[in-house]
Design a protein around this motif. Structure first.
Motif, short mmCIF file in Angstrom:
data_model
loop_
_atom_site.label_atom_id
_atom_site.label_comp_id
_atom_site.label_asym_id
_atom_site.label_seq_id
_atom_site.Cartn_x
_atom_site.Cartn_y
_atom_site.Cartn_z
N SER A 181 0.83 -1.20 0.00
CA SER A 181 0.00 0.00 0.00
C SER A 181 0.87 1.26 0.00
N PRO A 182 0.97 1.96 -1.13
CA PRO A 182 0.28 1.64 -2.38
C PRO A 182 0.88 0.42 -3.06
N VAL A 209 5.25 3.62 -17.10
CA VAL A 209 6.19 4.74 -16.98
C VAL A 209 6.75 4.80 -15.57
N GLY A 210 8.02 5.19 -15.45
CA GLY A 210 8.64 5.31 -14.14
C GLY A 210 9.31 4.03 -13.71
N LEU A 211 10.20 4.14 -12.72
CA LEU A 211 10.93 2.96 -12.25
C LEU A 211 10.07 2.08 -11.36
N ALA A 212 9.25 2.69 -10.51
CA ALA A 212 8.43 1.93 -9.55
C ALA A 212 6.99 2.44 -9.59
N PRO A 213 6.24 2.12 -10.63
CA PRO A 213 4.86 2.62 -10.77
C PRO A 213 3.89 1.93 -9.82
N ASN A 214 2.83 2.64 -9.50
CA ASN A 214 1.74 2.06 -8.72
C ASN A 214 0.71 1.44 -9.66
N VAL A 215 0.10 0.34 -9.21
CA VAL A 215 -0.92 -0.33 -10.01
C VAL A 215 -2.10 -0.66 -9.11
N SER A 216 -3.19 -1.10 -9.71
CA SER A 216 -4.38 -1.47 -8.95
C SER A 216 -4.49 -2.99 -8.88
N VAL A 217 -5.24 -3.45 -7.89
CA VAL A 217 -5.50 -4.88 -7.78
C VAL A 217 -6.20 -5.38 -9.04
N GLU A 218 -7.12 -4.56 -9.54
CA GLU A 218 -7.86 -4.94 -10.74
C GLU A 218 -6.93 -5.14 -11.93
N ALA A 219 -5.90 -4.29 -12.03
CA ALA A 219 -4.95 -4.42 -13.14
C ALA A 219 -4.13 -5.71 -13.01
N VAL A 220 -3.78 -6.07 -11.78
CA VAL A 220 -3.04 -7.32 -11.56
C VAL A 220 -3.91 -8.51 -11.95
N LEU A 221 -5.17 -8.49 -11.53
CA LEU A 221 -6.08 -9.59 -11.85
C LEU A 221 -6.26 -9.72 -13.36
N ALA A 222 -6.38 -8.57 -14.02
CA ALA A 222 -6.58 -8.59 -15.47
C ALA A 222 -5.36 -9.12 -16.20
N SER A 231 8.95 -8.73 -2.60
CA SER A 231 10.18 -8.48 -1.84
C SER A 231 9.86 -7.83 -0.50
N GLY A 232 9.23 -6.67 -0.51
CA GLY A 232 8.89 -6.00 0.75
C GLY A 232 10.07 -5.23 1.30
N MET A 233 10.10 -5.07 2.64
CA MET A 233 11.15 -4.26 3.28
C MET A 233 12.10 -5.08 4.13
N GLY A 234 11.64 -6.18 4.71
CA GLY A 234 12.47 -6.96 5.61
C GLY A 234 12.98 -8.23 4.97
N GLU A 235 13.69 -9.01 5.78
CA GLU A 235 14.29 -10.25 5.28
C GLU A 235 13.36 -11.45 5.41
N GLU A 236 12.18 -11.22 5.97
CA GLU A 236 11.20 -12.29 6.12
C GLU A 236 10.10 -12.14 5.07
N ARG A 237 9.51 -13.25 4.69
CA ARG A 237 8.43 -13.25 3.71
C ARG A 237 7.27 -12.39 4.22
#
Length: 291
Positions: A181-182, A209-222, A231-237
């Motif tokens: 989030s985002p 466009v851009g190195l780290a663009p934001n997307v929507s859940v709907e776009a991922v599903l489509a 990846s996230g921020m830490g060393e754990e899943r």
């Protein structure tokens, strides 16, 4: 009495020791040093790590938050964060070289430091092979060229091995998730997408466009990726990777292809990125076997 050949050798060594160092950075700017840098300020965690790899770690007098690898980096004085620099703290360290990050540091900050007469090398490794060149340049700038060149050579050899092993694999459509989030991914301009390509993957949002663009859940599903890698921020899943399990119609979910790669080995422009690339390639091999 010194023989002429020996005398000429000594003269040549003396001239080399005082020769001006000239390197072109990733913006095309020329960086000139009268002698190898002994007081370096690093403005990004990956730069700090790469400097250590280049044999120049002991020459770093200042760095930014999250510079935590190798362990020796943790003891270096902080000058703020890579996106929020303390310019006064940088200047107080009297650096003879500053190494900045084009897409991470504020351009105004870099220009301010440059206006104070401080030599600045700006890095922007957008492709995996760029890491080797950066390390070679750091070695030249810091006078640790022998160490840096050996590390760069080994890096290129391992990179070639990975490409030979995975380059011909069948494509796997992948959604790479940096954050929840985002909802953030990477475009094909980002070095992570270079790792995806090496592994035979296809970034479903590579054209954005851009190195780290934001997307929507709907776009991922489509996009219906065959694999989702986080990846996230830490060393754990990250727990939020499993949030995708509710969308059972997505191929990646239906086949159990929800994978994790620690950010420290895939999101930093350092030799360890090959560790993350190899891990990513192994995950995509798993996805292929589940077809």
């Amino acid at each position: 009495m010194i023989r002429l050949p020996v005398f000429l050798l000594l003269v040549a060594r003396a001239v080399a020791a005082h020769a001006e160092i000239i390197v072109t950075d990733d913006t095309g700017a020329t960086v000139r040093l009268a002698a190898p840098a002994t007081r370096i300020v690093s403005l990004a965690p990956h730069i700090t790590e790469a400097l250590f790899a280049a044999g120049a770690g002991e020459r770093i007098v200042g760095t930014v938050e999250y510079s935590d690898y190798p362990d020796a980096a943790k003891a270096i004085r902080r000058v703020g964060g890579y996106s929020k620099l303390d310019l006064e703290a940088v200047a107080a360290l009297k650096p003879d070289l500053i190494i900045g990050w084009r897409s991470g540091n504020a351009g105004a900050h870099l220009e301010k430091l440059r206006s104070l007469g401080m030599p600045i090398y700006v890095t922007q490794p957008d492709r995996i092979e760029d890491i080797a060149r950066s390390i070679e340049h750091y070695g030249r700038l810091a006078g640790s060229g022998a160490v840096a060149d050996a590390v760069a050579q080994g890096f290129r050899a391992r990179l070639a091995q990975l490409r030979a092993r995975y380059g011909g694999r069948s494509p796997v459509r992948i959604f790479y998730q940096v954050w929840r989030s985002p909802l953030t991914t990477v475009s094909d301009k980002q070095i992570i997408s270079d790792a995806i390509r090496l592994c035979g993957g296809k970034n479903v949002f590579g054209d954005l466009v851009g190195l780290a663009p934001n997307v929507s859940v709907e776009a991922v599903l489509a996009s219906n990726p065959e694999a989702i890698v986080a990846s996230g921020m830490g060393e754990e899943r990250p727990e939020w990777l499993d949030d995708w399990r509710r969308w059972t119609q997505v191929t990646a979910v239906a086949r159990g292809n929800l994978f994790f790669v620690p950010p420290s080995i895939i999101q930093r422009h350092t030799p360890r990125l090959l560790d993350g690339t190899e891990r990513l390639c192994e995950h995509l091999e798993t996805a292929r076997k589940r077809r």
